[in-house]
Design an enzyme around this catalytic site. Structure first.
Site, PDB file in Angstrom:
ATOM      1  N   SER A  62     -10.059  15.400  -4.229  1.00  8.23           N
ATOM      2  CA  SER A  62     -10.219  16.427  -5.263  1.00  8.23           C
ATOM      3  C   SER A  62      -8.958  17.268  -5.436  1.00  8.23           C
ATOM      4  O   SER A  62      -8.709  17.816  -6.517  1.00  8.23           O
ATOM      5  CB  SER A  62     -11.406  17.326  -4.919  1.00  8.23           C
ATOM      6  OG  SER A  62     -12.586  16.567  -4.867  1.00  8.23           O
ATOM      7  N   ASN A  63      -8.147  17.375  -4.370  1.00  7.79           N
ATOM      8  CA  ASN A  63      -6.894  18.124  -4.483  1.00  7.79           C
ATOM      9  C   ASN A  63      -5.780  17.324  -5.124  1.00  7.79           C
ATOM     10  O   ASN A  63      -4.732  17.866  -5.455  1.00  7.79           O
ATOM     11  CB  ASN A  63      -6.446  18.591  -3.092  1.00  7.79           C
ATOM     12  CG  ASN A  63      -7.269  19.744  -2.593  1.00  7.79           C
ATOM     13  OD1 ASN A  63      -6.991  20.892  -2.890  1.00  7.79           O
ATOM     14  ND2 ASN A  63      -8.315  19.441  -1.834  1.00  7.79           N
TER      15      ASN A  63
ATOM     16  N   LYS B 228     -17.023  11.950   3.924  1.00  8.79           N
ATOM     17  CA  LYS B 228     -16.363  13.262   3.888  1.00  8.79           C
ATOM     18  C   LYS B 228     -17.360  14.247   3.290  1.00  8.79           C
ATOM     19  O   LYS B 228     -17.809  14.072   2.151  1.00  8.79           O
ATOM     20  CB  LYS B 228     -15.091  13.213   3.034  1.00  8.79           C
ATOM     21  CG  LYS B 228     -14.373  14.545   2.856  1.00  8.79           C
ATOM     22  CD  LYS B 228     -13.153  14.361   1.940  1.00  8.79           C
ATOM     23  CE  LYS B 228     -12.255  15.582   1.876  1.00  8.79           C
ATOM     24  NZ  LYS B 228     -12.838  16.749   1.216  1.00  8.79           N
TER      25      LYS B 228
ATOM     26  N   ILE C 142     -11.133  16.267   6.871  1.00  8.65           N
ATOM     27  CA  ILE C 142     -10.283  15.925   5.720  1.00  8.65           C
ATOM     28  C   ILE C 142     -10.403  17.128   4.800  1.00  8.65           C
ATOM     29  O   ILE C 142     -11.368  17.246   4.045  1.00  8.65           O
ATOM     30  CB  ILE C 142     -10.752  14.650   5.008  1.00  8.65           C
ATOM     31  CG1 ILE C 142     -10.919  13.485   5.991  1.00  8.65           C
ATOM     32  CG2 ILE C 142      -9.780  14.269   3.889  1.00  8.65           C
ATOM     33  CD1 ILE C 142     -11.565  12.241   5.388  1.00  8.65           C
TER      34      ILE C 142
END
Length: 309
Positions: A47-48, A171, A214
């Site tokens: 997402s980053n 995750k 993560i």
């Protein structure tokens, strides 16, 4: 199939030029600093990594860039995990094949969210199983309700998926420590790796049996995360929790400063590379806006600690 080893992973931000093309020198500098900071792997297009704003070719370019940077600098054992989530089963499978071609070792897949009412538990399980059947790489399930229109996979759903022979981990960016513990107590990390998806419950997750983290703040503080992991492994729980308390304040500070844009600005202000450019319509964070910001002061204290390790 290969289960990712326990440890700390960075869902890397992707640095951009003013025209939103990939800033290759800055991105390489970032990947190298993370590897030197001791991470086990780099998640490209989590997402980053702004994956949803990239073309298929840009996604492959970013994966190759990470893999090549690691290999060129002697970090061949550091994994490259590729985020390959898309809104259709067909495109997700294609992105998994693209990831292998570009040099990734694992894929991490979000649940589709364009039509949330249709994403029943059965349909979610079917989607992930069908993609995992076709994926040429070991597969991890990514649960992040904030970016999937509120869809939040429960522990029963993820446990059902964990039985698939090609699904090797998850995750959990939902921040649910109960869910993490239920899964990590059900499956050994050598068979199915459960990772905390946020830094503010990293040590708590380790004490509950998780494989590690993560998490976005690893982009800024890889050595501090590694120190917590090592302290827990050595049984120095009090020291680990003291450091975790500081990290929890830092993780909150990053969220308040501004997510992806905030991470890029903090890194560029303190580590000598990159700009604060994000893909529109995401919000950038101006460096000048950090002056006098109490959350940024919290981060500066942690960055001083990071640089001292």
């Amino acid at each position: 199939m290969s289960v990712p080893p326990s440890g700390c992973y960075a869902p890397s931000v992707l640095f951009l030029q003013d025209n939103e093309d990939i800033d290759i020198p800055a991105t390489k500098s970032h990947i190298l600093r993370l590897a030197q900071g001791g991470v086990c792997g780099i998640l490209v297009q989590g997402s980053n990594g702004e994956a949803q704003f990239l073309s298929h070719e840009e996604r492959k370019q970013a994966i190759r860039l990470a893999r090549d940077t690691l290999d060129e600098n002697g970090f061949r054992d550091v994994l490259v995990i590729a985020g390959t989530g898309a809104q259709s089963t067909r495109e997700t499978i294609k992105l998994c094949f693209d990831a292998k071609e570009a040099g990734a070792s694992h894929v991490l897949v979000l649940t589709p969210s364009t039509w949330p009412p249709q994403m029943t538990a059965d349909n979610i399980i079917q989607f992930h199983q069908q993609v995992a059947d076709a994926s040429p790489l070991p597969y991890m399930v990514y649960n992040f309700p904030v970016v999937t229109a509120g869809i939040d996979l429960d522990s029963d759903t993820i446990a059902a998926l964990a039985k698939h022979p090609n699904i090797v981990g998850t995750k959990l960016s939902c921040g649910n420590i109960g869910k993490l513990q239920r899964l990590s107590s059900k499956f050994p990390s050598s068979e199915f790796a459960v990772f905390a998806g946020r830094s503010d419950f990293f040590a708590h997750g380790l004490l509950s049996g998780s494989a590690g983290t993560i998490a976005a703040t690893v982009n800024i503080l890889p050595k501090i995360h590694g120190s917590i992991f090592q302290l827990v492994e050595k049984g120095k729980i009090s020291e680990a929790m003291d450091l975790q308390a500081k990290l929890g304040h830092g993780d909150w500070a990053v969220q308040k400063i501004g997510g992806i844009g905030g991470v890029k600005t903090i890194v560029s202000q303190n580590f000598g590379y990159g700009k604060n450019v994000v893909h529109k319509p995401l919000k950038s964070v101006a460096g000048d806006s950090l002056r006098g910001n109490s959350y940024y002061k919290t981060m500066l204290e942690l960055i001083d600690l990071e640089k001292s390790i």
